[in-house]
Design a protein around this motif. Structure first.
Motif, mmCIF file in Angstrom:
data_model
loop_
_atom_site.group_PDB
_atom_site.id
_atom_site.type_symbol
_atom_site.label_atom_id
_atom_site.label_comp_id
_atom_site.label_asym_id
_atom_site.label_seq_id
_atom_site.Cartn_x
_atom_site.Cartn_y
_atom_site.Cartn_z
ATOM 1 N N SER A 1 2.642 -12.057 0.820
ATOM 2 C CA SER A 1 1.550 -12.223 -0.137
ATOM 3 C C SER A 1 0.858 -10.883 -0.407
ATOM 4 O O SER A 1 0.597 -10.540 -1.565
ATOM 5 C CB SER A 1 0.542 -13.249 0.389
ATOM 6 O OG SER A 1 -0.400 -13.541 -0.610
ATOM 7 N N ALA A 2 0.600 -10.120 0.639
ATOM 8 C CA ALA A 2 -0.048 -8.817 0.444
ATOM 9 C C ALA A 2 0.843 -7.906 -0.395
ATOM 10 O O ALA A 2 0.368 -7.188 -1.285
ATOM 11 C CB ALA A 2 -0.357 -8.168 1.795
ATOM 12 N N ALA A 3 2.156 -7.958 -0.154
ATOM 13 C CA ALA A 3 3.092 -7.128 -0.924
ATOM 14 C C ALA A 3 3.168 -7.602 -2.370
ATOM 15 O O ALA A 3 3.192 -6.792 -3.299
ATOM 16 C CB ALA A 3 4.473 -7.165 -0.276
ATOM 17 N N ASP A 4 3.184 -8.930 -2.569
ATOM 18 C CA ASP A 4 3.232 -9.472 -3.924
ATOM 19 C C ASP A 4 2.047 -8.993 -4.752
ATOM 20 O O ASP A 4 2.159 -8.785 -5.950
ATOM 21 C CB ASP A 4 3.208 -11.013 -3.887
ATOM 22 C CG ASP A 4 4.559 -11.598 -3.490
ATOM 23 O OD1 ASP A 4 5.555 -10.849 -3.540
ATOM 24 O OD2 ASP A 4 4.605 -12.788 -3.123
ATOM 25 N N TYR A 5 0.923 -8.879 -4.112
ATOM 26 C CA TYR A 5 -0.278 -8.449 -4.835
ATOM 27 C C TYR A 5 -0.469 -6.926 -4.742
ATOM 28 O O TYR A 5 -1.538 -6.402 -4.981
ATOM 29 C CB TYR A 5 -1.508 -9.205 -4.311
ATOM 30 C CG TYR A 5 -1.579 -10.617 -4.859
ATOM 31 C CD1 TYR A 5 -2.315 -10.902 -5.995
ATOM 32 C CD2 TYR A 5 -0.854 -11.644 -4.265
ATOM 33 C CE1 TYR A 5 -2.351 -12.189 -6.520
ATOM 34 C CE2 TYR A 5 -0.870 -12.920 -4.777
ATOM 35 C CZ TYR A 5 -1.625 -13.193 -5.904
ATOM 36 O OH TYR A 5 -1.653 -14.464 -6.426
ATOM 37 N N ARG A 6 0.577 -6.253 -4.367
ATOM 38 C CA ARG A 6 0.662 -4.783 -4.357
ATOM 39 C C ARG A 6 -0.457 -4.128 -3.542
ATOM 40 O O ARG A 6 -1.055 -3.151 -3.964
ATOM 41 C CB ARG A 6 0.680 -4.240 -5.799
ATOM 42 C CG ARG A 6 1.967 -4.614 -6.556
ATOM 43 C CD ARG A 6 1.973 -4.088 -7.976
ATOM 44 N NE ARG A 6 0.937 -4.719 -8.789
ATOM 45 C CZ ARG A 6 -0.145 -4.113 -9.259
ATOM 46 N NH1 ARG A 6 -0.359 -2.844 -8.999
ATOM 47 N NH2 ARG A 6 -1.019 -4.775 -9.996
ATOM 48 N N ALA A 7 -0.704 -4.664 -2.360
ATOM 49 C CA ALA A 7 -1.696 -4.039 -1.484
ATOM 50 C C ALA A 7 -1.073 -2.823 -0.812
ATOM 51 O O ALA A 7 0.083 -2.856 -0.400
ATOM 52 C CB ALA A 7 -2.148 -5.041 -0.430
ATOM 53 N N ASP A 8 -1.841 -1.729 -0.716
ATOM 54 C CA ASP A 8 -1.385 -0.555 0.029
ATOM 55 C C ASP A 8 -1.636 -0.728 1.519
ATOM 56 O O ASP A 8 -0.902 -0.207 2.354
ATOM 57 C CB ASP A 8 -2.141 0.701 -0.438
ATOM 58 C CG ASP A 8 -1.881 1.014 -1.902
ATOM 59 O OD1 ASP A 8 -0.719 0.895 -2.328
ATOM 60 O OD2 ASP A 8 -2.839 1.376 -2.617
ATOM 61 N N VAL A 9 -2.717 -1.430 1.843
ATOM 62 C CA VAL A 9 -3.140 -1.586 3.229
ATOM 63 C C VAL A 9 -3.647 -3.015 3.433
ATOM 64 O O VAL A 9 -4.297 -3.569 2.550
ATOM 65 C CB VAL A 9 -4.317 -0.627 3.565
ATOM 66 C CG1 VAL A 9 -4.738 -0.758 5.019
ATOM 67 C CG2 VAL A 9 -3.969 0.814 3.260
ATOM 68 N N ILE A 10 -3.351 -3.595 4.589
ATOM 69 C CA ILE A 10 -3.997 -4.848 4.987
ATOM 70 C C ILE A 10 -5.148 -4.463 5.911
ATOM 71 O O ILE A 10 -4.976 -3.656 6.825
ATOM 72 C CB ILE A 10 -3.007 -5.782 5.709
ATOM 73 C CG1 ILE A 10 -1.929 -6.257 4.732
ATOM 74 C CG2 ILE A 10 -3.737 -6.984 6.321
ATOM 75 C CD1 ILE A 10 -0.797 -7.063 5.392
ATOM 76 N N VAL A 11 -6.319 -5.019 5.645
ATOM 77 C CA VAL A 11 -7.492 -4.642 6.438
ATOM 78 C C VAL A 11 -7.914 -5.828 7.290
ATOM 79 O O VAL A 11 -8.146 -6.924 6.780
ATOM 80 C CB VAL A 11 -8.663 -4.232 5.526
ATOM 81 C CG1 VAL A 11 -9.782 -3.653 6.362
ATOM 82 C CG2 VAL A 11 -8.195 -3.223 4.498
ATOM 83 N N THR A 12 -8.001 -5.589 8.598
ATOM 84 C CA THR A 12 -8.260 -6.696 9.515
ATOM 85 C C THR A 12 -9.522 -6.470 10.343
ATOM 86 O O THR A 12 -10.062 -5.359 10.392
ATOM 87 C CB THR A 12 -7.048 -6.911 10.457
ATOM 88 O OG1 THR A 12 -7.365 -7.895 11.425
ATOM 89 C CG2 THR A 12 -6.710 -5.629 11.198
ATOM 90 N N LEU A 13 -9.983 -7.543 11.003
ATOM 91 C CA LEU A 13 -11.154 -7.456 11.870
ATOM 92 C C LEU A 13 -10.829 -8.018 13.241
ATOM 93 O O LEU A 13 -11.713 -8.372 14.001
ATOM 94 C CB LEU A 13 -12.328 -8.222 11.239
ATOM 95 C CG LEU A 13 -12.038 -9.555 10.562
ATOM 96 C CD1 LEU A 13 -11.643 -10.621 11.547
ATOM 97 C CD2 LEU A 13 -13.197 -9.982 9.716
#
Lengths: 203, 329
Positions: free
Chosen positions: B222-234
């Protein structure tokens, strides 16, 4: 656990009452289940479960003790709480899954489930916590995987080296200062839990 | 403002980058942390599976020690950056308040160690909530020196900070926005993608790898589909699963994901002008440097404000009534 011990647990309680009594934290609302299926539909690991939470609750209501405790369902619960926030009856589903895990361990049922290794992972994890006061990833991974998946130990070793190389894993466990105090607390808690919140009550 | 601080086992080592960057950020924002002395493990998702009362007593010791800290001369606030620690601390406090029987038993156990805990005497907070609610976007914005222009970030909340939300912090546990807003303040381009509160699989990597890899795959896809450069987590568990198991997901599914997974505090630190090393960049398995190299000096000129259509094959975003065209409304 043998048939005699199981039989000695026989009590006027229904299985439902037994599950509820073994789940601390206020009213579980388990008996209010509407069989709507929102829980199963929300579950990210549901496809690997032998029974959806909804099915399992119907089985609890029907007193199908053996089938419930043999089910792999609680062991595939990832504690994500999706079902719990969506349940229209506010059933403490995640906590009930924990209770069923404890019951299955205590009565030896989990050995027949497809998730037979899971209890040992939890046991090994808490063993380090009880001895040191902190978790210890390297010890946990080594002890658990060598015992249960020796063939994949090499893969795990590669993973461990990656963690070590990035300074993300300790070689030695850290012990808290007042470990005696923690152990006294946990010993007392286990003593007290024989009478309540644990399956079967006093044994 | 002084807060108690409960780092938890993960932040001591595996999530050291989270710990280091949290301290950098806290210092800039004037947040003072006092670590709870001699804290112990929270039990993660394991202790409750073995012995419930011992599990609550284990957490109870931490709450009792935190209550003794007597910060600010009033009710203590205890900050936990790890999702599982946050959940276990707030759950124990909540259930002890809900169930006098549980409170009594936990206190009998604590008494064996000379401790006691009155439910409600410590307010358990997650670090994100402290930064967004107590400090606020305005103060954060004032600290931004190097905005993250041009970086497409996917805010990933995971489970335990937003659910079950015993303290009713989040307006919408299934669609939280607080980290989205925070990342926008840093200048990043926030990706709106549909799985931001889905589960990373937790400990299932150890118990049923198949189950876990599929859950991780869904998030990466999903993150790749929406062309995210980085996943940000907590959360340290989310970071570990998405980062350290990414290669295995690629092998298992014949995929080719290269999405670095960073803590929100690492991006805050970078935007505040801290060096990558100071905020623990380099400890991740999937190298974050190529993604961070996309950060531009100037805001993108043609930054589209309009919500774009989901990419082909991606899960659709839930659509709101107002977005329907030609309907009867």
């Amino acid at each position: 656990m043998n048939a005699l011990t199981r039989a000695s647990r026989a009590s006027p309680q229904t299985f439902m009452q037994e599950v509820v009594a073994a789940t601390p934290g206020g009213d579980t609302h388990l008996e209010l289940c509407l069989q709507c299926g929102t829980c199963g539909g929300s579950c990210p690991s549901g496809r690997d479960m032998e029974h959806t939470p909804r099915q399992l609750f119907a089985m609890i209501a029907a007193g199908m003790r053996d089938e419930v405790l043999k089910s792999n369902t609680p062991w595939y619960c990832v504690s994500c709480y999706y079902c719990m926030v969506r349940c229209p009856q506010e059933i403490h589903i995640t906590d009930i899954m924990y209770t069923l895990k404890r019951m299955a361990i205590k009565e030896g049922y989990y050995q027949e489930s497809t998730a037979a290794d899971a209890p040992d992972f939890s046991e090994t994890f808490i063993d380090f916590v009880e001895n040191y006061g902190r978790s210890f990833e390297l010890g946990l991974a080594t002890r658990y995987h060598l015992k249960h998946h020796p063939l994949s130990a090499i893969k795990m070793a590669g993973f461990g080296l990656g963690m070590l190389a990035r300074g993300r894993m300790d070689l030695r466990p850290t012990k808290i200062q007042n470990i005696d105090q923690l152990q006294a607390i946990l010993t007392k808690a286990k003593e007290l839990s024989n009478g309540s919140f644990e399956p079967g009550g006093a044994s | 403002m002084k807060y108690g601080y409960y780092p938890g086992c993960s932040l001591e080592k595996n999530a050291r980058a989270y710990h280091e960057s949290a301290l950098v950020v806290a210092k800039r924002l004037g947040i003072e942390f006092e670590e709870t002395p001699d804290w112990n493990c929270c039990g993660a998702t394991e202790y409750f599976a073995i012995n419930a009362l011992a599990g609550y007593a284990l957490v109870g010791r931490n709450l009792a020690l935190a209550a003794r800290q007597k910060l600010n001369g009033q009710g203590n606030q205890l900050v936990a950056p790890c999702s599982a620690c946050f959940l276990n601390l707030s759950k124990t406090d909540h259930y002890m308040a809900e169930s006098p029987e549980l409170a009594e038993k936990v206190n009998s156990a604590l008494a064996a160690g000379g401790l006691s805990y009155e439910p409600g005497s410590v307010r358990v907070r997650h670090l994100l909530d402290v930064i967004v609610d107590d400090i606020g976007y305005m103060t954060v914005a004032e600290q931004v020196r190097k905005p993250l222009y041009g970086l497409r970030v996917a805010p990933y909340y995971g489970c335990l900070v937003v659910r079950p939300d015993y303290q009713h912090i989040h307006d919408e546990p299934e669609y939280p926005l607080c980290m989205d807003g925070l990342l926008k303040v840093l200048g990043a381009e926030v990706v709106d993608y549909p799985v931001k509160t889905h589960c990373c699989g937790g400990h299932m990597t150890q118990i049923s790898e198949e189950t876990a890899l599929e859950m991780i795959r869904r998030l990466l896809k999903s993150a790749a589909d929406y062309r995210a450069d980085v996943i940000v987590t907590l959360c340290p568990m989310c970071q570990l699963n998405l980062d350290a198991y990414q290669e295995q997901v690629n092998k298992h599914f014949g995929a080719d994901y290269h999405i670095p997974v960073l803590y929100f505090t690492q991006l805050m630190g970078l935007a505040f002008g801290a060096s990558p090393k100071e905020v623990g960049i380099g400890k991740e398995f999937v190298d974050a440097r190529p993604a961070l190299a996309k950060i531009q000096e100037e805001p993108p000129q043609n930054a589209k404000q309009k919500r774009s259509r989901p990419p082909k094959g991606a899960l659709p975003m839930p659509s709101m009534l107002s977005h329907h065209k030609g309907g009867g409304q």
